[in-house]
Write an enzyme that holds these catalytic residues in place. Structure first.
Site, PDB file in Angstrom:
ATOM      1  N   GLU A 371       0.846  -1.197   0.000  1.00  0.00           N
ATOM      2  CA  GLU A 371       0.000   0.000   0.000  1.00  0.00           C
ATOM      3  C   GLU A 371       0.879   1.244   0.000  1.00  0.00           C
ATOM      4  O   GLU A 371       1.829   1.340   0.772  1.00  0.00           O
ATOM      5  CB  GLU A 371      -0.914  -0.001   1.222  1.00  0.00           C
ATOM      6  CG  GLU A 371      -1.679   1.304   1.462  1.00  0.00           C
ATOM      7  CD  GLU A 371      -2.568   1.693   0.292  1.00  0.00           C
ATOM      8  OE1 GLU A 371      -2.462   2.857  -0.154  1.00  0.00           O
ATOM      9  OE2 GLU A 371      -3.353   0.842  -0.167  1.00  0.00           O
ATOM     10  N   ASP A 405       5.207   2.169  -3.533  1.00  0.00           N
ATOM     11  CA  ASP A 405       4.535   2.171  -4.823  1.00  0.00           C
ATOM     12  C   ASP A 405       4.541   0.747  -5.386  1.00  0.00           C
ATOM     13  O   ASP A 405       5.576   0.062  -5.372  1.00  0.00           O
ATOM     14  CB  ASP A 405       5.257   3.126  -5.774  1.00  0.00           C
ATOM     15  CG  ASP A 405       4.670   3.106  -7.160  1.00  0.00           C
ATOM     16  OD1 ASP A 405       3.591   3.685  -7.350  1.00  0.00           O
ATOM     17  OD2 ASP A 405       5.297   2.491  -8.055  1.00  0.00           O
ATOM     18  N   ALA A 406       3.393   0.289  -5.872  1.00  0.00           N
ATOM     19  CA  ALA A 406       3.280  -1.089  -6.352  1.00  0.00           C
ATOM     20  C   ALA A 406       4.235  -1.363  -7.510  1.00  0.00           C
ATOM     21  O   ALA A 406       4.818  -2.455  -7.598  1.00  0.00           O
ATOM     22  CB  ALA A 406       1.834  -1.369  -6.775  1.00  0.00           C
ATOM     23  N   ASP A 427      -5.921  -4.302  -6.454  1.00  0.00           N
ATOM     24  CA  ASP A 427      -7.047  -3.455  -6.036  1.00  0.00           C
ATOM     25  C   ASP A 427      -6.589  -2.003  -6.031  1.00  0.00           C
ATOM     26  O   ASP A 427      -6.647  -1.307  -5.018  1.00  0.00           O
ATOM     27  CB  ASP A 427      -7.527  -3.880  -4.651  1.00  0.00           C
ATOM     28  CG  ASP A 427      -8.820  -3.194  -4.246  1.00  0.00           C
ATOM     29  OD1 ASP A 427      -9.531  -2.699  -5.141  1.00  0.00           O
ATOM     30  OD2 ASP A 427      -9.113  -3.140  -3.041  1.00  0.00           O
TER      31      ASP A 427
END
Length: 576
Positions: A371, A405-406, A427
């Site tokens: 997240e 950060d993804a 998501d």
């Protein structure tokens, strides 16, 4: 004796008294001083060198204020309307054009540069300082903001563009020098001021004061700098009437900015009430988002949300209490339908709702949640409504939380020593805002594929499929371009990710910020295409079942759009 022609006044001798100028002559002399005639240096209260330095300080401050106004308009345009790249391009291009227009218009003021600069700075402080409050008020009580955003960009740009020609005249009034040297000095101070303003906006003003109060504080600095330069340093160039006018205008502007600052908190609460309609329970500003919680329960009906709570990130609905269970069941359980499923990765989902559905499967041994905003995670843990709805799963010992950060996290995964994941749940915010398009790029899905086990499954929330079907099918095409096989499905539900609906009349009519539409999901895997189904022995689902999944797959089949190019980092194809 030589007679003096009648048309030429006789020069008085030393013994003859010089007559005092008439009132008309005195006013003419004052206006001549205002016109800044180059042959007469300005009468300053300080030495010329000090005066020149003070002009450059004023240039520095005004440039810093001007850039803050620009960034404020860019930030508000993106926050209120989405699509940050488009809003940034519109604001900056319109403002640069207006600056050129302002430079041309300033030529008419150069004959009275001191008075002209004073008026320009007072107006700039007024419009720039109040821009954030005016835009937010228009958005909250009327709806939309594009027209007002462009109007403020034009006005502020014209006023910023008028500064430099007038400052050029004023600095030459102190001491004549070659034009190239004067321009170099002015632009050096201007660019340094712009640097300071650009850095102060995200690192100082926003964290400490916020958008509204920050803009008002900058407006006061702007008014003080412009007023001091003209009314003190160049007061000898002003007539008495001009001085009185400038004192009155600057006083009114400063008083208005102070009053707006005093009521900023009350104004912001009222505007939020108008934007979100229901009871705003909590507002949390983190380093990443402004998080607003509305309502007080899943289906309480105790607030303007007749269907329960809402979670808004930066003014956009992310979770609707009435449909969150249906959304998260549809997102998670098709991906968890088959074994293996012991190791799961959740990208985003800091609210804990997707994680709640993952942990309903007893076979899950470990879940990693990535997240970006730790503030959202903390709120999901501590807020009584969110923690009750997500069942406090963020504190489960099987859960490992990663902040970041993804995209960057997946990029670093190959060297982390971690084993691949059986299920990856994406998501993340939908790709309609170009700032998020990198999380739906071919490169991103390629990285996700590396972290996915050979028999693993990846599920992606791809935005509202009905309203923006091309964007949804671009996500599906991009997943296929990354080497994955896909199974799309489109579920009926309320849309998220759009700016909050505004206007009390709509709330009173029961419209609310939720809208019927379709959620777009894509299930993907390596090798053969994934089987789209639910585990018959899995947990009992309350809002989403096999029949609805079948209809969702059929809905996607009927609405398929083919021939769309894949989206990449260098060539994104998502637009609002």
């Amino acid at each position: 004796m030589i007679e003096t022609p009648a048309s030429v006044p006789a020069r008085p001798t030393g013994s003859e008294p010089v007559p005092a100028p008439s009132p008309e002559q005195a006013r003419g002399q004052a206006h001549a001083r205002e016109r800044g005639q180059a042959r007469e240096p300005a009468r300053l209260p300080v030495p010329a060198g000090v005066g020149r330095f003070l002009v450059l300080v004023a240039v520095f401050l005004c440039a810093a204020c001007g850039l803050v106004y620009e960034l404020e308009l860019v930030a508000l345009g993106s926050y209120l309307a989405g699509d940050s790249v488009t809003r940034t391009s519109v604001v900056l291009s319109v403002m640069v054009f207006a600056m050129g227009l302002g430079s041309l218009l300033a030529k008419r003021l150069c004959t009275r540069a001191a008075a002209g600069f004073g008026i320009v700075e007072a107006l700039l402080a007024l419009f720039g300082g109040c821009s954030a409050m005016a835009l937010y008020a228009y958005f909250a009580w009327i709806g939309g903001s594009q027209t007002v955003l462009i109007a403020f960009s034009v006005v502020i740009g014209v006023l910023i563009g008028a500064e430099m020609p007038l400052l050029m005249v004023l600095i030459q009034r102190i001491r004549q020098q070659d034009a190239g040297g004067a321009v170099a000095d002015l632009f050096a101070a201007d660019y340094v001021g712009a640097l300071v303003g650009g850095l102060a906006f995200p690192f100082l003003l926003l964290p400490l004061l916020g958008q509204l109060t920050g803009a008002l504080a900058v407006g006061m600095v702007n008014a003080a700098a412009g007023g001091a330069l003209v009314l003190w340093l160049f007061r000898g160039d002003l007539s008495r009437r001009s001085r009185r006018l400038l004192v009155l205008v600057n006083g009114l502007v400063m008083a208005l900015l102070i009053v707006c600052t005093a009521v900023a908190d009350s104004f912001e609460r009222a505007a939020r009430q108008a934007v979100y309609g229901g009871e705003v329970r909590a507002v949390v500003t983190t380093g990443v988002h402004e998080i607003v919680l509305t309502g007080d329960g899943p289906h309480s009906g105790a607030s303007g949300w007749k269907d329960g709570f809402g979670v808004f990130l930066d003014g956009r609905l992310r979770v609707c209490g009435a449909d969150e269970r249906r959304y998260h069941e549809a997102l998670v359980h098709p991906a968890m339908a088959e074994a293996p499923r012991s190791r799961v990765l959740v990208l985003g989902g800091g609210d804990g709702f997707a994680l709640r559905e993952v942990l309903r499967h007893p076979e899950v041994d470990a879940v990693t949640v990535v997240e970006l905003d730790p503030g959202l995670v903390e709120l999901a843990r501590t807020d009584p409504v969110l923690s009750r709805v997500n069942r406090r799963v963020l504190d489960d010992p099987r859960v490992r939380l990663e902040t970041g950060d993804a995209f960057d996290w997946l990029r670093a995964w190959p060297g982390s020593g971690r084993r691949p994941y059986d299920v990856i749940v994406s998501d993340l915010p939908d790709p309609g805002d170009l700032a998020n398009s990198r999380l739906y790029s071919r490169e991103f899905f390629g990285l996700a594929g590396q972290a996915l086990a050979e028999r693993g499954r990846l599920v992606v929330h791809a935005g509202p499929a009905g309203e923006r079907s091309r964007a949804y099918w671009t996500v599906e095409a991009t997943l296929r371009a990354a080497g994955l096989h896909t199974a799309p499905y489109v579920v009926r539900g309320r849309l998220s990710g759009f700016p909050a609906v505004t206007g009390r009349a709509r709330w009173q009519a029961g419209a609310g910020p939720e809208r019927s539409g379709h959620w777009g999901f894509v299930l993907a895997s390596h090798g053969a295409g994934p089987r789209l189904g639910l585990d018959p022995d899995g947990p009992v689902l309350r809002a989403f079942g096999p029949e609805e999944l079948r209809r969702s797959a059929e809905r996607a089949r009927r609405g398929r759009i083919t021939g769309l190019p894949a989206s990449t980092l260098m060539h994104p194809h998502y637009r609002y």
